[in-house]
Write a protein that holds these residues in place. Structure first.
Motif, PDB file in Angstrom:
ATOM      1  N   ASP A 125       0.896  -1.228   0.120  1.00 55.72           N
ATOM      2  CA  ASP A 125       0.135  -0.010  -0.145  1.00 55.72           C
ATOM      3  C   ASP A 125       0.727   1.250  -0.160  1.00 55.72           C
ATOM      4  O   ASP A 125       2.169   1.091   0.245  1.00 55.72           O
ATOM      5  CB  ASP A 125      -0.964   0.054   1.045  1.00 55.72           C
ATOM      6  N   ILE A 126       0.297   2.472  -0.576  1.00 60.92           N
ATOM      7  CA  ILE A 126       1.204   3.639  -0.493  1.00 60.92           C
ATOM      8  C   ILE A 126       1.911   3.948   0.556  1.00 60.92           C
ATOM      9  O   ILE A 126       2.881   4.402   0.625  1.00 60.92           O
ATOM     10  CB  ILE A 126       0.325   4.789  -1.192  1.00 60.92           C
ATOM     11  N   ALA A 127       1.131   3.986   1.723  1.00 59.53           N
ATOM     12  CA  ALA A 127       1.892   4.173   2.884  1.00 59.53           C
ATOM     13  C   ALA A 127       3.212   3.192   3.088  1.00 59.53           C
ATOM     14  O   ALA A 127       4.409   3.997   3.735  1.00 59.53           O
ATOM     15  CB  ALA A 127       0.904   4.464   4.147  1.00 59.53           C
ATOM     16  N   ALA A 129       4.758   1.687   1.168  1.00 58.42           N
ATOM     17  CA  ALA A 129       5.603   1.786   0.145  1.00 58.42           C
ATOM     18  C   ALA A 129       6.730   3.189   0.263  1.00 58.42           C
ATOM     19  O   ALA A 129       7.807   3.113  -0.049  1.00 58.42           O
ATOM     20  CB  ALA A 129       5.081   2.036  -1.398  1.00 58.42           C
ATOM     21  N   LYS A 130       5.943   4.088   0.741  1.00 60.92           N
ATOM     22  CA  LYS A 130       6.406   5.330   1.081  1.00 60.92           C
ATOM     23  C   LYS A 130       7.553   5.330   2.141  1.00 60.92           C
ATOM     24  O   LYS A 130       8.591   5.808   1.950  1.00 60.92           O
ATOM     25  CB  LYS A 130       5.381   6.394   1.318  1.00 60.92           C
ATOM     26  N   ASP A 131       7.258   4.501   3.326  1.00 64.84           N
ATOM     27  CA  ASP A 131       7.952   4.575   4.455  1.00 64.84           C
ATOM     28  C   ASP A 131       9.268   3.755   3.792  1.00 64.84           C
ATOM     29  O   ASP A 131      10.427   3.754   4.314  1.00 64.84           O
ATOM     30  CB  ASP A 131       7.372   3.407   5.151  1.00 64.84           C
ATOM     31  N   ARG A 132       9.225   2.562   2.872  1.00 66.43           N
ATOM     32  CA  ARG A 132      10.274   1.839   2.398  1.00 66.43           C
ATOM     33  C   ARG A 132      11.225   2.776   1.641  1.00 66.43           C
ATOM     34  O   ARG A 132      12.593   2.671   1.593  1.00 66.43           O
ATOM     35  CB  ARG A 132       9.698   0.724   1.542  1.00 66.43           C
ATOM     36  N   MET A 133      10.538   3.707   0.782  1.00 68.61           N
ATOM     37  CA  MET A 133      11.293   4.747   0.094  1.00 68.61           C
ATOM     38  C   MET A 133      11.967   5.629   1.076  1.00 68.61           C
ATOM     39  O   MET A 133      13.149   6.047   0.866  1.00 68.61           O
ATOM     40  CB  MET A 133      10.378   5.432  -1.001  1.00 68.61           C
ATOM     41  N   VAL A 134      11.503   6.074   1.931  1.00 64.12           N
ATOM     42  CA  VAL A 134      12.117   7.011   3.193  1.00 64.12           C
ATOM     43  C   VAL A 134      13.460   6.200   3.628  1.00 64.12           C
ATOM     44  O   VAL A 134      14.438   6.856   3.704  1.00 64.12           O
ATOM     45  CB  VAL A 134      11.109   7.298   4.168  1.00 64.12           C
TER      46      VAL A 134
END
Length: 236
Positions: A125-127, A129-134
């Motif tokens: 999920d986007i949240a 996935a964003k945490d992984r990118m951070v």
């Protein structure tokens, strides 16, 4: 060139007036040939490397991939970016460790995708996935040399072909601190234009052989900065 010089040169390529083509070698031989043909940078391909080992994509371990990446880096003077799949781990900590290992391997850059590579849900999920990118961005900042981090939205490769969701995901990865954005599998130039017009970072597009709408000239005209071929060379 030193690793830092390669990374600097690689980052600079993304600021040109026209898109540059980054081909994808799948072994040391193709890396040498592609450098001799005059390309300015190379990118590994997880599918191409997997095929060369007789297995399907996403069936290569991180350790195997790091050995492969190191071999490619060792035979070329060009900047090399790596297909790091989904970071090989679900957790942000695992992704961060993968980026740290990639930096130590002498890469000028690498990509992290938002595919889960299994299970009922093909995408994080986007949240999450964003945490992984951070986590990837933070790991990149700790490297000794510059590193061009590409964030990939895998929707069109896993059966979730929503351009609106792709744009939301890429915008989230831009907010997380990625350097380049990539949504492999696009088949319409209008979708490419939509992505480019809704983000502020350089966009990579996967080439579509024999598709006149995906010529280097048309993709450049649409604002694309980088064109890759993925596993097409290995398949050919």
């Amino acid at each position: 060139m030193s690793t830092q010089e390669k990374a600097t040169a690689f980052r600079k390529l993304h600021g040109g007036d026209e898109a540059f083509i980054i081909p994808n070698p799948y072994d040391v031989g193709t890396a040498v040939i592609l450098e001799q043909l005059g390309f300015k940078a190379l990118a590994t391909t997880s599918s191409g490397f997997a095929f060369s080992r007789g297995v399907q994509d996403n069936h290569i371990s991180r350790d195997q991939m790091m050995v492969h990446i190191s071999e490619i880096v060792s035979v070329t003077s060009l900047p090399v970016s790596a297909d790091l799949e989904n970071g090989f781990f679900d957790s942000p900590e695992g992704v961060a460790q993968t980026i740290a290992m990639a930096g130590e391997a002498g890469l000028a850059g690498g990509s992290i995708e938002d595919s889960t590579n299994g299970g009922d849900e093909p995408l994080y999920d986007i949240a999450a996935a964003k945490d992984r990118m951070v986590a990837a961005v933070e790991a990149k900042a700790a490297l000794r040399n510059d590193f061009v981090l590409t964030a990939r939205a895998e929707n069109f490769l896993v059966g979730h072909a929503s351009i609106d969701d792709v744009i939301k995901r890429l915008q989230a990865y831009q907010e997380a601190g990625a350097d380049v954005l990539y949504a492999p599998g696009l088949s319409k130039l209008e979708d490419v234009v939509s992505i480019v017009s809704n983000v502020d970072l350089p966009v990579n597009v996967l080439a579509r052989p024999a598709d006149p709408d995906f010529s280097a000239a048309k993709l450049s005209g649409a604002g694309v900065k980088r064109i890759s071929v993925g596993g097409a060379l290995a398949r050919a």
